[in-house]
Motif scaffolding. Structure first.
Motif, PDB file in Angstrom:
ATOM      1  N   GLY A  54       0.829  -1.205   0.000  1.00 29.07           N
ATOM      2  CA  GLY A  54       0.000   0.000   0.000  1.00 29.07           C
ATOM      3  C   GLY A  54       0.862   1.253   0.000  1.00 29.07           C
ATOM      4  N   GLY A  55       1.866   1.251  -0.884  1.00 29.11           N
ATOM      5  CA  GLY A  55       2.791   2.393  -0.945  1.00 29.11           C
ATOM      6  C   GLY A  55       2.376   3.440  -1.955  1.00 29.11           C
ATOM      7  N   ARG A  98      -0.295   5.462  -1.836  1.00 32.55           N
ATOM      8  CA  ARG A  98      -0.966   6.659  -1.300  1.00 32.55           C
ATOM      9  C   ARG A  98      -0.732   6.736   0.204  1.00 32.55           C
ATOM     10  N   SER A 102      -5.583  -9.043   0.094  1.00 34.91           N
ATOM     11  CA  SER A 102      -6.716  -9.875   0.504  1.00 34.91           C
ATOM     12  C   SER A 102      -6.743 -11.208  -0.241  1.00 34.91           C
ATOM     13  N   ASN A 158       1.607  -2.394   5.501  1.00 34.71           N
ATOM     14  CA  ASN A 158       0.890  -1.127   5.694  1.00 34.71           C
ATOM     15  C   ASN A 158      -0.483  -1.103   5.024  1.00 34.71           C
ATOM     16  N   GLY A 165      -4.159  -1.108   3.742  1.00 35.25           N
ATOM     17  CA  GLY A 165      -5.385  -1.262   4.526  1.00 35.25           C
ATOM     18  C   GLY A 165      -6.467  -0.313   4.067  1.00 35.25           C
ATOM     19  N   TYR A 166      -7.658  -0.525   4.629  1.00 29.52           N
ATOM     20  CA  TYR A 166      -8.773   0.378   4.334  1.00 29.52           C
ATOM     21  C   TYR A 166      -9.653   0.478   5.571  1.00 29.52           C
ATOM     22  N   VAL A 208       1.763  -2.013  10.450  1.00 27.09           N
ATOM     23  CA  VAL A 208       1.042  -0.763  10.709  1.00 27.09           C
ATOM     24  C   VAL A 208      -0.306  -1.111  11.346  1.00 27.09           C
ATOM     25  N   PRO A 255      -5.215   9.521  14.303  1.00 27.72           N
ATOM     26  CA  PRO A 255      -5.832  10.042  13.069  1.00 27.72           C
ATOM     27  C   PRO A 255      -4.823  10.830  12.222  1.00 27.72           C
ATOM     28  N   ILE A 256      -4.705  10.413  10.953  1.00 27.93           N
ATOM     29  CA  ILE A 256      -3.764  11.059  10.022  1.00 27.93           C
ATOM     30  C   ILE A 256      -4.554  11.474   8.779  1.00 27.93           C
ATOM     31  N   LEU A 312      -8.060   7.379   3.917  1.00 30.93           N
ATOM     32  CA  LEU A 312      -8.627   6.219   4.627  1.00 30.93           C
ATOM     33  C   LEU A 312     -10.080   6.480   5.017  1.00 30.93           C
TER      34      LEU A 312
HETATM   35  N1  LIG Z   1      -4.955   7.447   8.149  1.00 31.09           N
HETATM   36  C1  LIG Z   1      -5.156   7.143   9.406  1.00 31.09           C
HETATM   37  O1  LIG Z   1      -5.719   7.926  10.177  1.00 31.09           O
HETATM   38  C2  LIG Z   1      -4.684   5.823   9.954  1.00 31.09           C
HETATM   39  C3  LIG Z   1      -4.683   5.639  11.342  1.00 31.09           C
HETATM   40  C4  LIG Z   1      -4.275   4.420  11.865  1.00 31.09           C
HETATM   41  C5  LIG Z   1      -3.862   3.408  11.026  1.00 31.09           C
HETATM   42  N2  LIG Z   1      -3.880   3.606   9.679  1.00 31.09           N
HETATM   43  C6  LIG Z   1      -3.440   2.469   8.840  1.00 31.09           C
HETATM   44  O2  LIG Z   1      -2.438   2.916   7.952  1.00 31.09           O
HETATM   45  C7  LIG Z   1      -2.431   2.094   6.780  1.00 31.09           C
HETATM   46  C8  LIG Z   1      -2.429   2.986   5.553  1.00 31.09           C
HETATM   47  O3  LIG Z   1      -3.634   3.731   5.525  1.00 31.09           O
HETATM   48  P1  LIG Z   1      -3.753   5.171   4.843  1.00 31.09           P
HETATM   49  O4  LIG Z   1      -4.346   6.071   5.853  1.00 31.09           O
HETATM   50  O5  LIG Z   1      -2.471   5.539   4.195  1.00 31.09           O
HETATM   51  O6  LIG Z   1      -4.885   4.860   3.752  1.00 31.09           O
HETATM   52  P2  LIG Z   1      -5.027   5.302   2.221  1.00 31.09           P
HETATM   53  O7  LIG Z   1      -4.525   6.683   2.009  1.00 31.09           O
HETATM   54  O8  LIG Z   1      -6.443   4.984   1.886  1.00 31.09           O
HETATM   55  O9  LIG Z   1      -4.041   4.286   1.436  1.00 31.09           O
HETATM   56  C9  LIG Z   1      -4.299   2.907   1.493  1.00 31.09           C
HETATM   57  C10 LIG Z   1      -3.239   2.144   0.746  1.00 31.09           C
HETATM   58  O10 LIG Z   1      -3.493   0.726   0.918  1.00 31.09           O
HETATM   59  C11 LIG Z   1      -3.659   0.138  -0.359  1.00 31.09           C
HETATM   60  N3  LIG Z   1      -4.664  -0.928  -0.272  1.00 31.09           N
HETATM   61  C12 LIG Z   1      -5.963  -0.846   0.099  1.00 31.09           C
HETATM   62  N4  LIG Z   1      -6.559  -2.048   0.043  1.00 31.09           N
HETATM   63  C13 LIG Z   1      -5.606  -2.925  -0.387  1.00 31.09           C
HETATM   64  C14 LIG Z   1      -5.591  -4.302  -0.665  1.00 31.09           C
HETATM   65  N5  LIG Z   1      -6.682  -5.083  -0.564  1.00 31.09           N
HETATM   66  N6  LIG Z   1      -4.434  -4.881  -1.089  1.00 31.09           N
HETATM   67  C15 LIG Z   1      -3.321  -4.123  -1.228  1.00 31.09           C
HETATM   68  N7  LIG Z   1      -3.274  -2.803  -1.008  1.00 31.09           N
HETATM   69  C16 LIG Z   1      -4.408  -2.206  -0.586  1.00 31.09           C
HETATM   70  C17 LIG Z   1      -4.064   1.248  -1.304  1.00 31.09           C
HETATM   71  O11 LIG Z   1      -3.730   0.890  -2.632  1.00 31.09           O
HETATM   72  P3  LIG Z   1      -4.422   1.638  -3.933  1.00 31.09           P
HETATM   73  O12 LIG Z   1      -3.835   3.030  -3.959  1.00 31.09           O
HETATM   74  O13 LIG Z   1      -4.015   0.838  -5.107  1.00 31.09           O
HETATM   75  O14 LIG Z   1      -5.887   1.641  -3.676  1.00 31.09           O
HETATM   76  C18 LIG Z   1      -3.227   2.402  -0.745  1.00 31.09           C
HETATM   77  O15 LIG Z   1      -1.908   2.310  -1.204  1.00 31.09           O
HETATM   78  C19 LIG Z   1      -3.658   1.181   6.892  1.00 31.09           C
HETATM   79  O16 LIG Z   1      -3.283  -0.089   7.360  1.00 31.09           O
HETATM   80  C20 LIG Z   1      -4.511   1.896   7.930  1.00 31.09           C
HETATM   81  O17 LIG Z   1      -5.369   0.994   8.590  1.00 31.09           O
HETATM   82  C21 LIG Z   1      -4.264   4.777   9.119  1.00 31.09           C
END
Ligand SMILES: NC(=O)c1ccc[n+]([C@@H]2O[C@H](COP(=O)([O-])OP(=O)(O)OC[C@H]3O[C@@H](n4cnc5c(N)ncnc54)[C@H](OP(=O)(O)O)[C@@H]3O)[C@@H](O)[C@H]2O)c1
Length: 247
Positions: free
Chosen positions: A8-9, A11, A61, A92, A94-95, A140, A187-188, A192
């Motif tokens: 998930g690199g 975005r 998945s 990393n 996730g969704y 993560v 929260p970032i 997400l």
């Molecule tokens: N943002 C927050 O507040 C927050 C807080 C705590 C934890 N997190 C964790 O941080 C991690 C990254 O989240 P983010 O906030 O950066 O979210 P994001 O901006 O929505 O980016 C999600 C990334 O994960 C990829 N992804 C989603 N579903 C996938 C799948 N089934 N297989 C492979 N790749 C997948 C996406 O790929 P595509 O670009 O190809 O869709 C994207 O690169 C997650 O594990 C999330 O749970 C985030």
């Protein structure tokens, strides 16, 4: 040169981790699920700064695709870095999904399970033969494994499970001097769960001691620093990166 794989690199946090690792001289393999263009933009950013990065497709998945992904990683290591092994895996990808326990469907539950717990488990297992001794696994997770916030129960439960799994990884891989840690963002500002509305952001900022939500680089810089030699004795920990969220 040390080489890091970041799922998930394309975005958000993963993109920042990729850029910050490259700035510190690491080679980067970043994965995307559906957003190839975004992944290529991250690769271009890294290469414009003098770094080296490759984007590969991976849906975490679908564990049946992991052996083919391992082959693609092996080919990439040989072709791009004349290397046989990589050093760091950042689980990393996730969704987010907001739905209270009373209305979560079994499909929603299973989907979150596959991406947030089963995927990291079997991807790590599959890639272990390609990981160098003395390497590092970063999982993560989320501050929602510490505090119960509305509507994210299965997500938070699987993040908590990933923190437990991290300790077992550290225990079982220690004989190869591989360390394993979880980082738990608060929260970032990313996309997400559909991103932050101004109202939601204000609420979250008000729950944070430092008075704002995090930016992706708040996490990317920390992870790149965690991987450095200076932090070599940190192992089997969950480190929250939240500016003091709900304390
Ligand atoms: N943002 C927050 O507040 C927050 C807080 C705590 C934890 N997190 C964790 O941080 C991690 C990254 O989240 P983010 O906030 O950066 O979210 P994001 O901006 O929505 O980016 C999600 C990334 O994960 C990829 N992804 C989603 N579903 C996938 C799948 N089934 N297989 C492979 N790749 C997948 C996406 O790929 P595509 O670009 O190809 O869709 C994207 O690169 C997650 O594990 C999330 O749970 C985030």
């Amino acid at each position: 040169m040390s080489i890091v794989i970041i799922t998930g690199g394309s975005r958000g946090l993963g993109a920042s981790i990729a850029v910050q690792c490259a700035k510190r001289g690491m080679g980067v393999i970043l994965t995307y699920n559906s957003n190839r263009r975004a992944a290529e933009t991250v690769v271009d950013t890294i290469e414009a700064d003098g770094g080296k990065a490759v984007a590969l497709e991976l849906d975490v998945s679908h564990s049946e695709t992991f052996p083919a992904f391992r082959d693609a990683v092996g080919e990439t290591l040989a072709k791009t870095w004349t290397a046989k092994a990589f050093d760091v895996l950042v689980n990393n990808a996730g969704y987010g999904l907001y739905n209270p326990i009373a209305s979560v469907t079994e499909d929603e539950f299973d989907g979150l399970f596959r991406v947030h717990l089963k995927g990291p488990f079997f991807l790590t297992q599959t890639l272990l033969p390609l990981m160098a001794d003395g390497g590092h696994i970063v999982n993560v997770t989320s501050a929602t494994s510490r505090v119960a916030t509305a509507g994210v129960a299965p997500y938070a439960a699987f993040k908590g499970g990933l923190e437990v799994l991290t300790r077992y990884m550290a225990k079982e891989f220690g004989e190869r001097r591989i360390r394993a840690n979880s980082i738990a963002p608060g929260p970032i500002r990313t996309e997400l769960g559909g991103g932050l509305t101004p109202e939601f952001e204000a609420l979250l900022a008000g729950q944070t001691a430092l008075g704002r939500v995090g930016e992706p680089d708040d996490v990317g810089c920390m992870v790149a620093s965690l991987l450095s030699e200076e932090n070599r004795w940190i192992n089997a920990q969950t480190i929250e990166i939240s500016g003091g969220y709900i304390i």
